[in-house]
Design a protein around this motif. Structure first.
Motif: not given
Lengths: 64, 496
Positions: B336-354
């Motif tokens: 779950l914590m691993f996902i939290a780190i990945i999620a933090a990164l993914q949400s920055s990437i998706d917002s950046g590309i959009n």
């Protein structure tokens, strides 16, 4: 700026937040509520902003 | 703004996960893609793709703002920073965020909303001229691709650390997952997946706090150990001659320039507020995000203090969070914590590309190619999303070789945030600044910042110095440059 005491930072932070609170209250209620569906008290975001500022003042008072 | 002190180090390679963790991770990846694809059914035109058809509610936007804001260095680096510097690391979440978020909510968001723009460069275009709009969009887009590359590299490094994946595989899988839901669903998919990711982040943080304090002997023992053994870690500010974060630099550079520039003028952050169903929802979302932001240090700073109290045997401060995950959390929760780190990164990437896709499609393409067909914005926007993501993916593998590239990106960002903030603040509060003065200020402000940086000045002082320079120049130059007859009533803030 090498010799400035650290406690000045906390004082400056308090001053900054107090000025911000004054600025917040200068903003007209109509501007803040805008197109909200009703005029109930919690739609006035200025009060929530003041609560945020109060929390910040507590935090910087604790961690001096 | 978040901390900037680096990422996971390869020495944590031994932190391989339990099969239960792997199951949770795969389930998460599938869920994110499915949510994005389901929401893509609601995308019919560019208005839906870039602004979610102006349908988002305040709490979804608020969670999405936090998801976009908390990134790689925020999660991993902030824990390391707290291990090294203590609670002062939380300044990025408090003085370096809250005042600017309040200003954004009550002043700038209503202004952007009233002017009906899709982006901040578009507002600058209306307030000044189209050259300022294209220049601002170009600068923001180029740096966005850099930061997307950095985030992809950080995810790949995390996947290598925990799953032993090669770097290229981590970049490819992450790029594909993020690309699928972002390209299909646009801002609505980005906002909803961000919200889900933030819930996971907070859940992971709560578990770490709860289990960590138990392992440290309870709250009293934890507090006593911290106050007795590490009292220097409980000061909100560091000495004025501190190398990284001297307090005058934090207050002037971060609190007065970099943070307002990010929260009041950052396209990736503000785009979701422009997709709100009403102006009130847009403003309320930022206040809600500010409340969440107040408690973000519990997620990202606390693990560093926990590692300190538990006398973690680590070689580098950035190892604090991986150490806590390995030594505090049981199987399942590690995932779950691993996902939290990945999620933090993914949400920055998706917002950046959009947001970059929006600026390229509307602020650059529409201005440079005046005959561009507005009906093709959706198609162009989707292709631009893919191109921006591919640009970040191609750039990502080289970041490790370039060393402190993230610090470089942050430093380069501070080159133009002073002039950009000056244009926004004076333009929003006064009718005096003119279009040509705005362009002169933007270009010369960046040049002055580069000179100050060349002399080795701390980037926080560079940001503050160039902001002061830009304010003075913009005001004075406006006396000598032509004034337009444009109606500014919707573009300038009024107190009455």
């Amino acid at each position: 700026m090498a010799d400035l005491p650290v406690w000045w930072a906390n004082v400056a932070t308090v001053v900054l937040f107090v000025l911000l609170a004054a600025l917040v209250m200068l903003i007209p209620k109509a501007t803040v509520i805008g197109d909200a569906p009703d005029r109930r008290w919690f739609r006035d975001l200025r009060w929530w902003a003041l609560l945020l500022i109060a929390i910040q003042l507590c935090i910087y008072a604790i961690f001096t | 703004m978040t901390g900037t002190s680096g990422t996971l180090h390869k020495k944590s390679r031994s932190l391989l996960l339990h099969p239960l963790d792997l199951t949770i991770i795969v389930a998460y990846m599938i869920t994110i893609v499915v949510v994005g694809l389901v929401l893509s059914r609601k995308v019919h035109d560019a208005h839906d793709f870039f602004l979610a058809g102006r349908s988002l509610t305040w709490w979804i936007i608020g969670l999405s703002i936090i998801g976009t804001n908390v990134s790689a260095e925020g999660y991993v680096g902030a824990a390391g920073g707290a291990y090294k510097n203590g609670i002062a690391q939380a300044n990025f979440e408090w003085i370096g965020a809250i005042p600017a978020m309040i200003l954004a909510s009550l002043v700038f968001i209503p202004l952007y909303w009233r002017s009906g723009v899709y982006s901040i460069p578009e507002y600058l275009g209306l307030r000044y001229n189209q050259t300022v709009r294209v220049t601002a969009a170009l600068i923001a887009s180029v740096f966005s691709v850099f930061t997307i590359g950095v985030a992809l590299w950080a995810i790949a490094l995390t996947l290598e650390t925990y799953l032993n994946w090669p770097i290229w595989a981590g970049i490819l899988v992450t790029g594909t997952v993020v690309g699928l839901y972002s390209t299909a669903g646009g801002l609505r998919a980005v906002a909803f997946t961000d919200a889900l990711q933030v819930v996971i982040m907070f859940a992971g943080g709560v578990f770490i706090g709860w289990l960590g304090i138990s392992k440290a002997g309870g709250l009293d023992a934890f507090a006593t150990a911290l106050t007795t053994d590490h009292p220097d870690h409980l000061s909100a500010y560091l000495a004025s001659d501190h190398g990284e974060f001297p307090w005058p630099g934090v207050l002037l550079g971060l609190g007065i320039v970099l943070s307002p520039a990010y929260w009041c003028g950052g396209q990736a952050i503000l785009q979701r507020t422009l997709g709100a169903r009403s102006q009130w929802d847009a403003s309320a979302s930022m206040i809600f995000a500010a409340f969440a932001k107040t408690f973000v240090p519990l997620l990202i700073v606390f693990p560093g203090l926990l590692a300190l109290v538990m006398m973690a045997d680590i070689e580098y401060p950035d190892m604090a969070l991986p150490w806590v995950i390995k030594n505090v959390l049981p199987p399942g929760l590690s995932g779950l914590m691993f996902i939290a780190i990945i999620a933090a990164l993914q949400s920055s990437i998706d917002s950046g590309i959009n947001s970059t896709s929006l600026m390229v499609t509307r602020d650059i393409r529409r201005v440079i190619f005046k005959n561009a067909n507005p009906d093709s914005d959706l198609k162009v926007g989707r292709w631009t999303t893919v191109v921006v993501l591919l640009g970040g993916m191609l750039f990502a593998p080289f970041i490790g070789e370039l060393g402190g590239i993230y610090f470089l990106v942050q430093t380069l960002l501070s080159l133009f945030q002073g002039p950009m903030l000056a244009l926004l603040v004076l333009g929003a509060f006064s009718r005096h600044p003119t279009a040509n003065a705005g362009l002169i200020t933007l270009l010369s402000g960046v040049a002055v910042a580069a000179c100050l940086m060349w002399y080795g000045l701390n980037m926080l002082y560079v940001a503050f110095g160039t902001f002061c320079y830009s304010v003075v120049l913009l005001w004075c130059a406006s006396y000598f440059t032509a004034r337009s007859d444009q109606d500014l009533s919707k573009l300038v803030f009024r107190y009455g």
